[in-house]
Design a protein around this motif. Structure first.
Motif, mmCIF file in Angstrom:
data_model
loop_
_atom_site.group_PDB
_atom_site.id
_atom_site.type_symbol
_atom_site.label_atom_id
_atom_site.label_comp_id
_atom_site.label_asym_id
_atom_site.label_seq_id
_atom_site.Cartn_x
_atom_site.Cartn_y
_atom_site.Cartn_z
ATOM 1 N N UNK A 177 -23.046 3.792 -12.408
ATOM 2 C CA UNK A 177 -24.044 2.900 -11.834
ATOM 3 C C UNK A 177 -23.435 1.515 -11.734
ATOM 4 N N UNK A 178 -23.461 0.929 -10.542
ATOM 5 C CA UNK A 178 -23.050 -0.463 -10.324
ATOM 6 C C UNK A 178 -24.262 -1.191 -9.787
ATOM 7 N N UNK A 179 -24.862 -2.073 -10.590
ATOM 8 C CA UNK A 179 -26.111 -2.702 -10.206
ATOM 9 C C UNK A 179 -26.099 -4.208 -10.375
ATOM 10 N N UNK A 180 -26.766 -4.877 -9.441
ATOM 11 C CA UNK A 180 -27.042 -6.294 -9.566
ATOM 12 C C UNK A 180 -28.143 -6.457 -10.612
ATOM 13 N N UNK A 181 -28.172 -7.583 -11.299
ATOM 14 C CA UNK A 181 -29.229 -7.834 -12.281
ATOM 15 C C UNK A 181 -30.513 -8.277 -11.581
ATOM 16 N N UNK A 182 -30.404 -9.254 -10.685
ATOM 17 C CA UNK A 182 -31.580 -9.833 -10.046
ATOM 18 C C UNK A 182 -31.979 -9.022 -8.825
ATOM 19 N N UNK A 183 -33.122 -8.326 -8.949
ATOM 20 C CA UNK A 183 -33.632 -7.502 -7.852
ATOM 21 C C UNK A 183 -35.149 -7.603 -7.822
ATOM 22 N N UNK A 184 -35.735 -7.348 -6.655
ATOM 23 C CA UNK A 184 -37.196 -7.346 -6.584
ATOM 24 C C UNK A 184 -37.768 -6.121 -7.288
ATOM 25 N N UNK A 200 -32.863 -1.324 -15.407
ATOM 26 C CA UNK A 200 -32.329 -0.098 -14.822
ATOM 27 C C UNK A 200 -31.180 0.430 -15.675
ATOM 28 N N UNK A 201 -30.283 -0.450 -16.101
ATOM 29 C CA UNK A 201 -29.153 -0.030 -16.936
ATOM 30 C C UNK A 201 -29.649 0.594 -18.243
ATOM 31 N N UNK A 202 -30.672 -0.008 -18.843
ATOM 32 C CA UNK A 202 -31.222 0.537 -20.087
ATOM 33 C C UNK A 202 -31.844 1.914 -19.848
ATOM 34 N N UNK A 203 -32.546 2.078 -18.734
ATOM 35 C CA UNK A 203 -33.164 3.372 -18.397
ATOM 36 C C UNK A 203 -32.087 4.435 -18.159
#
Length: 131
Positions: free
Chosen positions: A55-62, A70-73
């Motif tokens: 998973x590669x995710x931005x922190x700030x999202x709507x 999301x990372x914790x989930x």
């Protein structure tokens, strides 16, 4: 240089241009990519695709869940998936990321992103099964 990476990487970024650049650069390097605009869309993809490796995710999202949520989930429900989070607004250390995840500050280069993905996937393959 192209590599063969059969397991998909999930890129979660609400800013379409930034997501397109990340997706294009990773596809050019041989990665299979799934993409989502927010955490809700990412969870739906994760629930239907058990082959996702990272998973590669931005922190700030709507939405109700940001990238850290999301990372914790993902760490809780899919512990085999490696995690990298990114942000241009928040500065973190790797210890702040769930499940041995890594932080990549924006702006980042395609080379830095690929290097970190390789490190995380190598970390996963070195980990004992079930961890």
């Amino acid at each position: 240089m192209s590599h063969d990476h059969p397991l998909p990487v999930l890129v979660v970024e609400d800013e379409i241009f930034i997501r397109m650049v990340a997706v294009d650069s990773l596809e050019d390097r041989g990665y299979s990519i799934l993409e989502a605009a927010d955490a809700e869309e990412a969870i739906a993809l994760l629930e239907t695709n058990s082959a996702i490796s990272l998973l590669f995710t931005d922190i700030n999202m709507p939405g109700d869940t940001d990238g850290l949520g999301l990372a914790a989930e993902v760490a809780r429900r899919w512990p085999h998936i490696e995690i990298i989070v990114t942000s241009g607004a928040v500065n973190m250390v790797d210890d702040d990321i769930p499940d041995s995840g890594r932080f990549l500050p924006k702006p980042y280069t395609a080379e830095n992103l690929e290097r970190l993905i390789q490190e995380q996937l190598t970390h996963a393959s070195d980990r004992p099964a079930g961890k």
